[in-house]
Design an enzyme around this catalytic site. Structure first.
Site, PDB file in Angstrom:
ATOM      1  N   HIS A  52       0.839  -1.196   0.000  1.00  0.00           N
ATOM      2  CA  HIS A  52       0.000   0.000   0.000  1.00  0.00           C
ATOM      3  C   HIS A  52       0.878   1.253   0.000  1.00  0.00           C
ATOM      4  O   HIS A  52       2.087   1.168   0.135  1.00  0.00           O
ATOM      5  CB  HIS A  52      -0.934   0.008   1.227  1.00  0.00           C
ATOM      6  CG  HIS A  52      -0.217   0.118   2.531  1.00  0.00           C
ATOM      7  ND1 HIS A  52       0.170  -0.997   3.254  1.00  0.00           N
ATOM      8  CD2 HIS A  52       0.197   1.192   3.241  1.00  0.00           C
ATOM      9  CE1 HIS A  52       0.775  -0.600   4.361  1.00  0.00           C
ATOM     10  NE2 HIS A  52       0.819   0.715   4.366  1.00  0.00           N
ATOM     11  N   ALA A  53       0.212   2.381  -0.159  1.00  0.00           N
ATOM     12  CA  ALA A  53       0.853   3.696  -0.029  1.00  0.00           C
ATOM     13  C   ALA A  53      -0.051   4.548   0.857  1.00  0.00           C
ATOM     14  O   ALA A  53      -1.203   4.194   1.099  1.00  0.00           O
ATOM     15  CB  ALA A  53       1.020   4.355  -1.396  1.00  0.00           C
TER      16      ALA A  53
END
Length: 135
Positions: A52-53
């Site tokens: 994820h970011a």
């Protein structure tokens, strides 16, 4: 635009003593105030974490024990950093995709985050991440 160039290793001050070492994260050791601390452990062999970011949140990762690789993607370039020393941490700026992999047996990953948990701050799909980076 934030890129992998903004991701960097930061040495954590170490106080050496015959009884063992002590490292302290305080003051300006990292460039943000930590509002959340969590840690990953007992990760089965071959497992991956992350994926994820964050839109706004910054994170600082430390291998307290063992080692693991952090794969970083900024939409143009991929970088891999191995964390294996408890007196070095990896600063991950907002807008950087991260995947954690290759955990050694008994590894512990400490994470200091700039914000409390907020699901709206996560980008969990890589195609959505690419759209976010191009907007």
């Amino acid at each position: 635009m934030i890129s992998n160039k903004e991701v960097r290793l930061i040495e954590i001050p170490k106080i050496h003593d015959l009884r063992g070492n002590l490292s302290v994260i305080q003051g300006d050791t990292i460039p943000f105030v930590s509002n959340r601390v969590y840690y990953l452990y007992d990760i089965p062999g071959g497992s991956k974490r992350g994926g994820h970011a964050h839109k706004e949140q910054k994170e600082f990762l430390v291998a307290l024990s063992g080692s693991f690789d952090v794969v970083l993607k900024d939409g143009q370039f991929d970088t891999k950093v191995t964390l294996n020393k408890p007196n070095f941490g990896l600063l991950i700026e907002k807008g950087i995709w991260r995947e954690l992999e290759n955990f050694s047996s008994g590894s512990v990953c400490l994470v200091l985050a700039s914000g409390e948990f907020d699901e709206d701050d996560y980008i969990r799909d890589f195609d959505d991440f690419k759209l976010f980076k191009n907007s």
